[in-house]
Design an enzyme around this catalytic site. Structure first.
Site, PDB file in Angstrom:
ATOM      1  N   CYS A 149       6.694  -7.867   8.558  1.00  0.00           N
ATOM      2  CA  CYS A 149       6.350  -9.098   7.851  1.00  0.00           C
ATOM      3  C   CYS A 149       7.185 -10.312   8.250  1.00  0.00           C
ATOM      4  O   CYS A 149       6.918 -11.423   7.776  1.00  0.00           O
ATOM      5  CB  CYS A 149       6.458  -8.869   6.345  1.00  0.00           C
ATOM      6  SG  CYS A 149       5.548  -7.411   5.797  1.00  0.00           S
ATOM      7  N   HIS A 277       9.193 -15.438  -0.051  1.00  0.00           N
ATOM      8  CA  HIS A 277       8.438 -14.292   0.455  1.00  0.00           C
ATOM      9  C   HIS A 277       7.541 -13.781  -0.667  1.00  0.00           C
ATOM     10  O   HIS A 277       6.376 -13.481  -0.438  1.00  0.00           O
ATOM     11  CB  HIS A 277       9.402 -13.215   0.948  1.00  0.00           C
ATOM     12  CG  HIS A 277       8.733 -12.089   1.656  1.00  0.00           C
ATOM     13  ND1 HIS A 277       7.899 -12.278   2.742  1.00  0.00           N
ATOM     14  CD2 HIS A 277       8.761 -10.745   1.438  1.00  0.00           C
ATOM     15  CE1 HIS A 277       7.449 -11.105   3.168  1.00  0.00           C
ATOM     16  NE2 HIS A 277       7.950 -10.159   2.383  1.00  0.00           N
ATOM     17  N   HIS A 311      -0.922 -11.019   1.360  1.00  0.00           N
ATOM     18  CA  HIS A 311       0.227 -10.849   2.254  1.00  0.00           C
ATOM     19  C   HIS A 311      -0.315 -10.595   3.654  1.00  0.00           C
ATOM     20  O   HIS A 311      -0.842  -9.522   3.945  1.00  0.00           O
ATOM     21  CB  HIS A 311       1.086  -9.685   1.786  1.00  0.00           C
ATOM     22  CG  HIS A 311       2.398  -9.566   2.511  1.00  0.00           C
ATOM     23  ND1 HIS A 311       2.683 -10.279   3.659  1.00  0.00           N
ATOM     24  CD2 HIS A 311       3.503  -8.826   2.245  1.00  0.00           C
ATOM     25  CE1 HIS A 311       3.898  -9.975   4.072  1.00  0.00           C
ATOM     26  NE2 HIS A 311       4.415  -9.096   3.231  1.00  0.00           N
TER      27      HIS A 311
END
Length: 388
Positions: A149, A277, A311
């Protein structure tokens, strides 16, 4: 030394291009995420950040996402009139075109043969970078970065290194990832997938929604005559606490943010907005709020955009930096930044979490990306005078 992000090509569940993305951020629609039962093995419906112009039946959707992003930045790249060998490509990804392999194996099992146009090369992690280079006739350094990520945030830092080392005059940098069964079921096996639209930092948060998208920047040492935002700096750390869980004390996240501030030669007080995040998992939100509080207290507006985009994994860093880029560029348009509309978890360390529309001229934005293995990255974008 800052370098310039001269243009942005962006596509996600928020829309395609600058205006659709801004409109979704402004209106905060409740339907940007899509419920589907086509990805989870158990057949249950999960919410995903799907680009609605690309049905899940579409083939090579990673390349389609790239095509949408490349089309947006091509005119700016052509203005530079740079030799092909001085154009580099650095792309973050975590899945490439794995969905093609998933479907190909089904056909192999059912029909005893691979699909006619199936190529394993499309699944290699370097494939998105090679595809972009081919589309743009770029023959400079070309590679992908895959650190889950944080991939595309690292790609932006790596792109700046190429420029400062005089290995390129322009770098196309960013990230791309597309929906596939691997990521949905992988995160589901970790009990990290939410059955509802995710709610970062909220009392009722229960996990993430997987998304897809692409964001590509035109980065250079030279500022284009049009709109440009400075890439002020980036910070990286690796806490190596656990293969999938972050260090609960937030030490790795804190180190990355402090390194970014130092690299940008800025104080915490200078940052106007933090795109967290903010995955809406119990552990990430707890440690990230702890780290943000230690550096910024509860003075700097914070939000996560993942309840709108999902995400997007390897593309998340670039897409969320892209949201910051748009917010900086559109200062005079009073862009409303994403906010969390759930009840904030009072057990979390206090941060200035946005719970209503936020309209304020911005000069510096920080964006966080945290990945498996404790691979942490923070980047800072800003508006500055060229002579600086």
């Amino acid at each position: 030394m800052p370098v310039w992000l001269n243009d942005l090509g962006i596509v996600s569940a928020l829309g395609i291009g600058h205006q659709q993305t801004i409109d979704s951020l402004n209106s905060q629609p409740s339907n940007t995420l899509t419920a589907t039962d086509e990805l989870a093995f158990c057949g249950r419906a999960t919410y995903v950040g799907m680009v609605k112009t690309l049905p899940l039946s579409a083939t090579l959707r990673t390349y389609s996402l790239i095509d949408d992003a490349v089309a947006q930045i091509k005119p700016t790249l052509e203005q530079f009139n740079i030799a092909d060998q001085r154009i580099a490509v650095v792309i973050g990804t975590s899945t490439a075109s794995i969905h093609e392999g998933e479907r190909a194996r089904i056909q192999l099992k059912q029909a005893g043969r691979w699909p006619q146009k199936y190529s394993y090369n499309d699944q290699t992690l370097v494939a998105p970078a090679h595809y972009i280079a081919k589309q743009l006739n770029a023959t400079g350094p070309c590679y992908s970065i895959s650190t889950a990520c944080s991939s595309s945030s690292k790609a932006m830092i790596s792109a700046r290194a190429l420029l400062l080392a005089d290995l390129a005059d322009v770098v196309i940098c960013g990230g791309v990832d597309s929906l596939c069964q691997l990521t949905v079921n992988g995160f589901d096996s970790l009990s990290s997938i939410s059955d509802a639209v995710c709610q970062p930092f909220s009392l009722t948060r229960s996990g993430i929604n997987i998304g897809e998208g692409a964001a590509l920047f035109v980065m250079s040492k030279k500022r284009n005559q049009g709109s440009a935002v400075a890439f002020m700096g980036g910070g990286e750390s690796s806490d190596a606490h656990h293969i999938s869980a972050p260090a609960p004390d937030g030490s790795g996240a804190e180190q990355a943010m402090r390194a970014a501030l130092s690299d940008a030669n800025l104080t915490a007080e200078a940052i106007d907005y933090i795109n967290a995040h903010g995955t809406a998992t119990e552990q990430n939100d707890a440690m990230e709020s702890l780290a943000i509080n230690r550096i910024f207290g509860n003075n700097t507006p914070v939000s996560s955009s993942k309840h709108l985009s999902g995400h997007t994994l390897g593309a998340a860093g670039a897409i969320e930096a892209g949201i910051c880029w748009l917010s900086l560029i559109k200062n005079d348009c009073l862009t409303t930044l994403p906010f969390n509309n759930g009840e904030q978890d009072s057990a979390l360390d206090e941060i200035a979490l946005l719970t209503s529309s936020f309209i304020k001229p911005l000069k510096y934005c920080l964006s966080n990306s945290f990945a498996f293995g404790g691979n942490n990255v923070s980047v800072i974008l800003g508006l500055i005078d060229e002579q600086l």
